[in-house]
Design a protein around this motif. Structure first.
Motif, mmCIF file in Angstrom:
data_model
loop_
_atom_site.group_PDB
_atom_site.id
_atom_site.type_symbol
_atom_site.label_atom_id
_atom_site.label_comp_id
_atom_site.label_asym_id
_atom_site.label_seq_id
_atom_site.Cartn_x
_atom_site.Cartn_y
_atom_site.Cartn_z
ATOM 1 N N MET A 1 38.966 103.973 19.947
ATOM 2 C CA MET A 1 37.724 103.960 18.598
ATOM 3 C C MET A 1 36.322 104.732 18.932
ATOM 4 O O MET A 1 35.763 104.244 19.596
ATOM 5 C CB MET A 1 38.405 102.996 18.109
ATOM 6 C CG MET A 1 37.662 102.966 16.456
ATOM 7 S SD MET A 1 37.427 101.814 15.439
ATOM 8 C CE MET A 1 38.901 101.837 15.288
ATOM 9 N N LYS A 2 35.995 106.083 17.889
ATOM 10 C CA LYS A 2 35.542 106.474 18.660
ATOM 11 C C LYS A 2 34.235 105.921 17.482
ATOM 12 O O LYS A 2 34.920 105.724 16.077
ATOM 13 C CB LYS A 2 35.131 107.396 18.537
ATOM 14 C CG LYS A 2 35.892 108.665 19.621
ATOM 15 C CD LYS A 2 35.843 110.015 20.091
ATOM 16 C CE LYS A 2 35.778 110.867 18.815
ATOM 17 N NZ LYS A 2 36.060 111.882 19.569
ATOM 18 N N ASN A 3 33.160 105.895 17.369
ATOM 19 C CA ASN A 3 32.113 105.638 16.239
ATOM 20 C C ASN A 3 31.168 106.780 16.373
ATOM 21 O O ASN A 3 30.259 107.319 17.018
ATOM 22 C CB ASN A 3 31.853 104.054 16.181
ATOM 23 C CG ASN A 3 30.589 104.284 16.899
ATOM 24 O OD1 ASN A 3 29.606 103.870 17.423
ATOM 25 N ND2 ASN A 3 31.315 103.205 18.521
ATOM 26 N N ARG A 4 30.309 107.083 15.119
ATOM 27 C CA ARG A 4 28.831 107.922 15.415
ATOM 28 C C ARG A 4 28.017 106.470 14.879
ATOM 29 O O ARG A 4 26.987 106.990 14.256
ATOM 30 C CB ARG A 4 28.995 108.674 14.419
ATOM 31 C CG ARG A 4 29.273 109.048 13.097
ATOM 32 C CD ARG A 4 29.377 109.751 12.234
ATOM 33 N NE ARG A 4 28.558 111.159 12.540
ATOM 34 C CZ ARG A 4 26.882 110.501 11.117
ATOM 35 N NH1 ARG A 4 27.644 110.043 10.357
ATOM 36 N NH2 ARG A 4 26.545 111.526 11.539
ATOM 37 N N ILE A 5 27.586 105.369 15.276
ATOM 38 C CA ILE A 5 26.587 104.304 14.873
ATOM 39 C C ILE A 5 25.529 104.925 15.051
ATOM 40 O O ILE A 5 24.111 104.468 14.415
ATOM 41 C CB ILE A 5 27.825 102.658 15.457
ATOM 42 C CG1 ILE A 5 28.566 102.498 14.942
ATOM 43 C CG2 ILE A 5 26.041 101.869 15.233
ATOM 44 C CD1 ILE A 5 28.788 102.357 13.287
ATOM 45 N N ARG A 6 24.911 104.991 16.169
ATOM 46 C CA ARG A 6 23.678 105.900 16.971
ATOM 47 C C ARG A 6 23.562 107.010 16.421
ATOM 48 O O ARG A 6 22.347 107.089 16.046
ATOM 49 C CB ARG A 6 24.370 105.596 18.398
ATOM 50 C CG ARG A 6 23.279 106.255 20.012
ATOM 51 C CD ARG A 6 23.501 106.049 20.409
ATOM 52 N NE ARG A 6 23.262 104.775 21.034
ATOM 53 C CZ ARG A 6 24.747 104.634 22.226
ATOM 54 N NH1 ARG A 6 25.140 105.180 22.456
ATOM 55 N NH2 ARG A 6 24.118 103.022 22.500
ATOM 56 N N VAL A 7 24.111 107.984 16.161
ATOM 57 C CA VAL A 7 23.730 109.213 15.299
ATOM 58 C C VAL A 7 23.039 108.806 14.194
ATOM 59 O O VAL A 7 21.728 109.190 13.673
ATOM 60 C CB VAL A 7 24.907 110.069 15.393
ATOM 61 C CG1 VAL A 7 24.447 111.409 14.497
ATOM 62 C CG2 VAL A 7 25.112 110.432 16.640
ATOM 63 N N ALA A 8 24.377 107.572 13.322
ATOM 64 C CA ALA A 8 23.775 107.064 11.765
ATOM 65 C C ALA A 8 22.496 106.487 11.784
ATOM 66 O O ALA A 8 22.006 106.696 10.736
ATOM 67 C CB ALA A 8 24.978 106.207 11.229
ATOM 68 N N ARG A 9 22.181 105.549 13.191
ATOM 69 C CA ARG A 9 20.612 105.111 12.744
ATOM 70 C C ARG A 9 19.923 106.269 13.447
ATOM 71 O O ARG A 9 18.387 105.648 12.601
ATOM 72 C CB ARG A 9 20.929 104.369 14.686
ATOM 73 C CG ARG A 9 21.717 102.706 13.843
ATOM 74 C CD ARG A 9 20.884 101.498 14.976
ATOM 75 N NE ARG A 9 21.563 102.082 16.628
ATOM 76 C CZ ARG A 9 20.548 102.545 16.862
ATOM 77 N NH1 ARG A 9 19.032 102.269 16.737
ATOM 78 N NH2 ARG A 9 21.188 103.207 18.484
ATOM 79 N N PHE A 60 33.630 105.402 11.989
ATOM 80 C CA PHE A 60 34.798 105.756 12.639
ATOM 81 C C PHE A 60 35.772 106.237 12.600
ATOM 82 O O PHE A 60 36.128 106.658 11.949
ATOM 83 C CB PHE A 60 35.137 104.037 12.308
ATOM 84 C CG PHE A 60 33.952 102.848 12.428
ATOM 85 C CD1 PHE A 60 33.334 102.208 14.316
ATOM 86 C CD2 PHE A 60 33.327 102.816 11.300
ATOM 87 C CE1 PHE A 60 32.788 101.690 13.967
ATOM 88 C CE2 PHE A 60 32.391 101.859 12.118
ATOM 89 C CZ PHE A 60 32.458 101.069 12.775
ATOM 90 N N GLU A 61 36.445 106.737 13.732
ATOM 91 C CA GLU A 61 37.814 107.180 14.125
ATOM 92 C C GLU A 61 38.015 107.528 15.216
ATOM 93 O O GLU A 61 37.646 107.007 16.443
ATOM 94 C CB GLU A 61 37.177 108.956 14.312
ATOM 95 C CG GLU A 61 37.684 109.816 14.198
ATOM 96 C CD GLU A 61 37.709 111.254 15.425
ATOM 97 O OE1 GLU A 61 37.995 112.226 15.137
ATOM 98 O OE2 GLU A 61 36.745 111.846 14.444
ATOM 99 N N LEU A 62 39.468 106.834 14.841
ATOM 100 C CA LEU A 62 40.827 106.960 15.844
ATOM 101 C C LEU A 62 40.761 107.796 16.347
ATOM 102 O O LEU A 62 41.017 108.971 16.643
ATOM 103 C CB LEU A 62 42.178 106.372 15.187
ATOM 104 C CG LEU A 62 42.279 104.931 14.701
ATOM 105 C CD1 LEU A 62 43.270 104.858 13.552
ATOM 106 C CD2 LEU A 62 42.471 103.547 16.005
ATOM 107 N N GLU A 63 41.084 107.895 17.838
ATOM 108 C CA GLU A 63 40.860 108.374 19.268
ATOM 109 C C GLU A 63 42.913 109.103 18.953
ATOM 110 O O GLU A 63 43.417 108.217 18.248
ATOM 111 C CB GLU A 63 40.644 107.844 19.933
ATOM 112 C CG GLU A 63 39.196 107.954 20.246
ATOM 113 C CD GLU A 63 38.527 107.476 22.068
ATOM 114 O OE1 GLU A 63 38.941 108.424 22.342
ATOM 115 O OE2 GLU A 63 37.495 106.264 21.813
ATOM 116 N N ASP A 64 42.845 109.966 19.575
ATOM 117 C CA ASP A 64 44.232 111.330 19.179
ATOM 118 C C ASP A 64 45.442 109.905 19.920
ATOM 119 O O ASP A 64 46.578 109.321 19.489
ATOM 120 C CB ASP A 64 44.448 111.722 20.173
ATOM 121 C CG ASP A 64 43.449 112.746 19.407
ATOM 122 O OD1 ASP A 64 44.047 112.829 18.311
ATOM 123 O OD2 ASP A 64 43.197 114.472 20.546
#
Length: 67
Positions: A1-9, A60-64
């Motif tokens: 699972m990919k996430n963009r928590i660091r970017v959002a912070r 959050f995003e599921l990877e392929d």
């Protein structure tokens, strides 16, 4: 699972500790989620999304291979 928590912070200049305090977990948990070593519970993912004013799918995003 990919996430963009660091970017959002980074976008709102929030530290890992501030996010941890806002969601009721440890800074180490936030670090583990950001680095992909830990997948948060649904409740925690919802709390994080609420903290950022985003939908869970925006963080959050599921990877392929997980779809």
């Amino acid at each position: 699972m990919k996430n963009r928590i660091r970017v959002a912070r980074a976008e709102i200049r929030m530290t890992q500790q501030q996010l941890a305090d806002a969601t009721g977990v440890s800074r180490q948990t936030i670090n583990a989620i950001e680095s992909g070593k830990f997948v948060p519970s649904t409740v925690l993912a919802l709390k994080m999304a609420r903290t950022f004013g985003l939908h869970v799918e925006e963080l959050f995003e599921l990877e392929d291979e997980e779809k």
